[in-house]
Design a protein around this motif. Sequence first.
Motif, mmCIF file in Angstrom:
data_model
loop_
_atom_site.group_PDB
_atom_site.id
_atom_site.type_symbol
_atom_site.label_atom_id
_atom_site.label_comp_id
_atom_site.label_asym_id
_atom_site.label_seq_id
_atom_site.Cartn_x
_atom_site.Cartn_y
_atom_site.Cartn_z
ATOM 1 N N ILE A 254 0.838 -1.208 0.000
ATOM 2 C CA ILE A 254 0.000 0.000 0.000
ATOM 3 C C ILE A 254 0.869 1.253 0.000
ATOM 4 N N ILE A 255 1.935 1.228 0.817
ATOM 5 C CA ILE A 255 2.820 2.404 0.858
ATOM 6 C C ILE A 255 3.420 2.668 -0.520
ATOM 7 N N MET A 256 3.913 1.595 -1.162
ATOM 8 C CA MET A 256 4.516 1.757 -2.480
ATOM 9 C C MET A 256 3.498 2.299 -3.477
ATOM 10 N N LYS A 257 2.297 1.698 -3.453
ATOM 11 C CA LYS A 257 1.249 2.128 -4.383
ATOM 12 C C LYS A 257 0.929 3.603 -4.200
ATOM 13 N N THR A 258 0.844 4.015 -2.900
ATOM 14 C CA THR A 258 0.497 5.408 -2.613
ATOM 15 C C THR A 258 1.601 6.344 -3.114
ATOM 16 N N LEU A 259 2.872 5.921 -2.896
ATOM 17 C CA LEU A 259 3.984 6.767 -3.328
ATOM 18 C C LEU A 259 4.016 6.898 -4.851
ATOM 19 N N ILE A 260 3.714 5.793 -5.523
ATOM 20 C CA ILE A 260 3.838 5.797 -6.982
ATOM 21 C C ILE A 260 2.598 6.421 -7.652
ATOM 22 N N TYR A 261 1.394 5.968 -7.202
ATOM 23 C CA TYR A 261 0.179 6.399 -7.898
ATOM 24 C C TYR A 261 -0.566 7.502 -7.172
ATOM 25 N N GLY A 262 -0.111 7.911 -5.997
ATOM 26 C CA GLY A 262 -0.814 8.943 -5.242
ATOM 27 C C GLY A 262 -1.928 8.340 -4.399
ATOM 28 N N VAL A 263 -2.661 9.204 -3.660
ATOM 29 C CA VAL A 263 -3.685 8.720 -2.738
ATOM 30 C C VAL A 263 -4.863 8.146 -3.511
ATOM 31 N N ASP A 264 -5.313 7.006 -3.010
ATOM 32 C CA ASP A 264 -6.409 6.322 -3.697
ATOM 33 C C ASP A 264 -7.484 6.014 -2.660
ATOM 34 N N VAL A 265 -8.624 6.710 -2.704
ATOM 35 C CA VAL A 265 -9.635 6.529 -1.644
ATOM 36 C C VAL A 265 -10.525 5.326 -1.862
ATOM 37 N N SER A 266 -10.496 4.741 -3.034
ATOM 38 C CA SER A 266 -11.325 3.549 -3.188
ATOM 39 C C SER A 266 -10.715 2.443 -2.337
ATOM 40 N N GLY A 267 -11.330 1.274 -2.305
ATOM 41 C CA GLY A 267 -10.749 0.183 -1.523
ATOM 42 C C GLY A 267 -11.540 -0.070 -0.252
ATOM 43 N N TYR A 268 -12.795 0.394 -0.227
ATOM 44 C CA TYR A 268 -13.640 0.167 0.940
ATOM 45 C C TYR A 268 -13.794 -1.324 1.216
ATOM 46 N N ALA A 269 -14.020 -2.084 0.161
ATOM 47 C CA ALA A 269 -14.260 -3.522 0.335
ATOM 48 C C ALA A 269 -13.053 -4.199 0.965
ATOM 49 N N SER A 270 -11.865 -3.921 0.418
ATOM 50 C CA SER A 270 -10.695 -4.618 0.957
ATOM 51 C C SER A 270 -10.457 -4.205 2.405
ATOM 52 N N MET A 271 -10.745 -2.937 2.739
ATOM 53 C CA MET A 271 -10.530 -2.496 4.112
ATOM 54 C C MET A 271 -11.463 -3.236 5.080
ATOM 55 N N MET A 272 -12.734 -3.347 4.687
ATOM 56 C CA MET A 272 -13.695 -4.041 5.551
ATOM 57 C C MET A 272 -13.274 -5.497 5.755
ATOM 58 N N VAL A 273 -12.847 -6.109 4.661
ATOM 59 C CA VAL A 273 -12.461 -7.518 4.762
ATOM 60 C C VAL A 273 -11.331 -7.672 5.780
#
Length: 321
Positions: A254-273
């Motif tokens: 997640i850290i790498m993804k955020t650094l490379i692609y910027g902040v991504d607010v989607s992902g509600y499903a994976s967070m709940m899981v």
Amino acid sequence: MESDKKKLITILVPAYNEHESIPILYDRLVSLMSSQPKYDFEVLFVNDGSKDDTLDLIKFLRNKDKRINYVNLSRNYGKEIAMSAGFDYVNGDALVIIDADLQDPPELIPEMIKYWEEGYDDVYAKRKSRKGESFLKKFTSWGFYRILQSMTKIEIQKDTGDFRLLDRRCVEAIKQLRESQRYTKGLYSWIGYNKKEILYDRDPRVAGKTKWNYMKLINLSIDGITSFTTSPLRWAAIIGILVSFVGFIYMLVIIMKTLIYGVDVSGYASMMVVILFLGGIQLIFLGLIGEYLGRAFYEVKGRPLYFIDSYNEHKETNMKG
Ligand code: UDP
Ligand code: MG
């Protein structure tokens, strides 16, 4: 040792509301005892707070047959404690434990005695079949033994009950194990000594109803496991390490993804899981720790296992428990 003195064998019968079975049991025991003239016998009933006239019946039998002794507990403590009360009052050189409902055929006792004389200390009867028991009961007990065995190095005897002959030294050994959350079948394995297995067909009860229900069985299984081994705690720790390792990798991703692609607010499903999964695991393992803590709580109180109302005709003010 005097050679002309007969050896004494104690037959221990825990009894809770067994007034229908006891007369039949007594008849079977009498014919067994007279078939073994080389031994003296004592029948030790433990009346586990029966609510019917079991105690009167035992007293009646004792009046005509002094081979019968009885321990009357101050209330119903359950079979495990009733047996340990019995252990404390055994007079014999050997002890046979048998259920009052004749599910364990007394006719097997001579064979047990034979092996005892050959030098075995713990001759236990293994069930070949279990007539009159439901598929679910058979299946659950099958599963339980396998699970328990997978968690401990000590050999667990499968498909055995309490029906067995114990030499005096096993009795003395078990008497020293004063834990209050008892799983006696585990204790027999734990003490070791020379064991011998004999096979038999378990009969249905002759009369009355079983005192078991599934809740009791589940409780006994949990008691069995938690009194015998702490390996579930080890598993919990290992699973915890694995899960947090996976969590750590995921964090890096997640850290790498955020650094490379910027902040991504989607992902509600994976967070709940992830939250639900981790929450669930934590609750289960908290319950597991609580289970062991609860056992420690009971043991730390160090209460006597039981109180005795009377031993034969004598009122007891104190107990051996
Ligand atoms: N028993 C006891 N106290 C109890 C429940 C049972 O002493 O609280 C005795 C009961 O009288 C019998 C033996 O334990 O002699 C086995 O009980 P049961 O037949 O109900 O169990 P199952 O054979 O179905 O496992
Ligand atoms: Mg029974």
